[in-house]
Design an enzyme around this catalytic site. Structure first.
Site, mmCIF file in Angstrom:
data_model
loop_
_atom_site.group_PDB
_atom_site.id
_atom_site.type_symbol
_atom_site.label_atom_id
_atom_site.label_comp_id
_atom_site.label_asym_id
_atom_site.label_seq_id
_atom_site.Cartn_x
_atom_site.Cartn_y
_atom_site.Cartn_z
ATOM 1 N N THR A 166 0.847 -1.197 0.000
ATOM 2 C CA THR A 166 0.000 0.000 0.000
ATOM 3 C C THR A 166 0.879 1.243 0.000
ATOM 4 O OG1 THR A 166 -1.926 1.000 1.069
ATOM 5 C CG2 THR A 166 -0.352 -0.062 2.535
ATOM 6 N N LYS A 195 3.621 1.461 -3.757
ATOM 7 C CA LYS A 195 3.060 0.688 -4.875
ATOM 8 C C LYS A 195 3.877 0.805 -6.160
ATOM 9 C CE LYS A 195 -1.754 0.415 -3.443
ATOM 10 N NZ LYS A 195 -3.142 0.772 -3.743
ATOM 11 N N ASP A 244 -6.465 -3.829 -7.312
ATOM 12 C CA ASP A 244 -7.348 -2.709 -6.948
ATOM 13 C C ASP A 244 -8.497 -2.546 -7.949
ATOM 14 O OD1 ASP A 244 -6.173 -1.947 -4.564
ATOM 15 O OD2 ASP A 244 -4.896 -0.408 -5.466
ATOM 16 N N GLY A 292 -1.305 6.073 -6.437
ATOM 17 C CA GLY A 292 -1.285 4.630 -6.697
ATOM 18 C C GLY A 292 -2.677 4.041 -6.841
ATOM 19 N N ALA A 293 -3.616 4.518 -6.048
ATOM 20 C CA ALA A 293 -4.967 3.949 -6.087
ATOM 21 C C ALA A 293 -5.660 4.308 -7.391
ATOM 22 C CB ALA A 293 -5.763 4.451 -4.889
ATOM 23 N N TYR A 297 -12.122 4.424 3.736
ATOM 24 C CA TYR A 297 -13.126 3.614 4.443
ATOM 25 C C TYR A 297 -13.112 3.850 5.954
ATOM 26 C CZ TYR A 297 -8.989 0.648 4.883
ATOM 27 O OH TYR A 297 -7.718 0.189 5.114
#
Ligand code: NAP
Length: 275
Positions: A65, A69, A106, A135-136, A217
């Site tokens: 994470t 990444k 992902d 990265g996400a 989240y």
């Protein structure tokens, strides 16, 4: 849990990592199977040294994470199409022969979350708007295109980073300047917060059919999602995505799919500090 010399070890690496829910998810699944395995969290000082030292399979593999990444991808000897398209890896497998394989789950996680919480959502209905270019964002942009999105629009605080992301994905990715966000939302099918921050965006410019997803989240209902719900829009939470990316990771790490148990309730209890 019975740890022995033959216990299979896997984990997640990031910085910071203390609040990661991945150990909760994977160890709950492990506990519901007969697997002799454990899943830990690591916060290496030097991720490169750490991962290189694991060559040969000292541990089976690592989820990766922020902020590692992109470095994870660079370290790998073999790279899946998903990781290559993303320019980032969230999963490394340490092969017995010494190679490191990289993947990115992902995108699978994002699509699984949309399917689960926004029933009937069709990515083909309009452009996908992604806020963020880290990265996400990289991990999910190509998955959305492959799932049928006519285009992906990226808006980022640092537009150069958005341009770098777009350059990595040939075609159908547009960079939207932050001041043009309202226009970019007008025909969007989905808007995704892939930043690590709460962003206030002009949701009144988006169609009523838009689905709003926040990758964050913690808390489960973020202010970003709460504002979308207050407008009557459909929302998808980051925990659904986290579980969605953890499922294929578990199978790659431990050789079988996770058991069909209610891991979401366990994760919510952990999030709420009830365990
Ligand atoms: P990252 O690589 O560090 O990227 C962070 C992104 O957020 C960048 O685009 C950055 O913009 C933007 N940003 C940060 N602070 C901002 C602010 N105050 N205003 C506007 N933009 C801001 O992180 P990442 O790995 O992409 O992760 C992003 C978030 O997604 C994190 O919260 C992470 O926990 C979450 N995530 C969730 C899942 C899941 O399964 N639910 C999976 C992956 C990630 P600049 O480029 O301008 O700095």
């Amino acid at each position: 849990m019975n740890i022995s010399a033959s216990t299979v070890i896997a984990g997640v690496a990031g910085s910071p990592i203390r609040h990661s829910l991945s150990p909760t998810l994977h160890n709950t699944w492990i506990g519901a199977t007969a697997l002799d395995a454990v899943y830990l969290a690591f916060e290496p000082v030097s991720f490169g040294d750490f991962a290189r030292g694991l060559r040969g399979g000292a541990i089976r593999g690592l989820n990766v994470t922020a902020p590692f990444k992109q470095l994870a991808l660079d370290l790998a000897d073999t790279v899946s199409p998903a990781a290559r398209d993303a320019g980032a890896a969230n999963l490394l497998i340490f092969e017995k022969g010494g190679d490191i394989s990289a993947d990115n789950t992902d995108g699978i996680g994002l699509l699984a979350a949309l399917a689960e919480q926004a029933e009937g959502f069709d990515p083909g209905q309009g452009p996908a708007m992604i806020l963020g270019a880290g990265g996400a964002a990289r991990g999910v942009a190509s998955a959305l295109l492959q799932a049928g999105a006519p285009s992906v629009r990226i808006v980022n605080r640092t537009p150069d980073r958005a341009r770098a992301l777009a350059a990595n994905l040939s075609g159908r990715v547009e960079v939207v300047e932050p001041e043009a966000l309202a226009n970019g939302l007008a025909d969007a099918s989905v808007v995704i917060n892939a930043t690590s921050s709460d962003l206030v965006i002009p949701l009144d410019s988006a169609p009523r059919s838009v689905v709003v997803l926040d990758m964050i989240y913690r808390p489960l209902t973020t202010p970003f999602l709460a504002r979308a719900r207050a407008r009557g829009l459909r929302t998808v939470d980051g925990l659904a995505m986290l579980i969605g990316q953890a499922r294929p990771s578990f199978e790659a790490l431990f050789g079988s799919p996770p058991p069909d148990i209610d891991v979401r309730s366990v994760a919510i209890k952990t999030l709420e500090g009830r365990t």
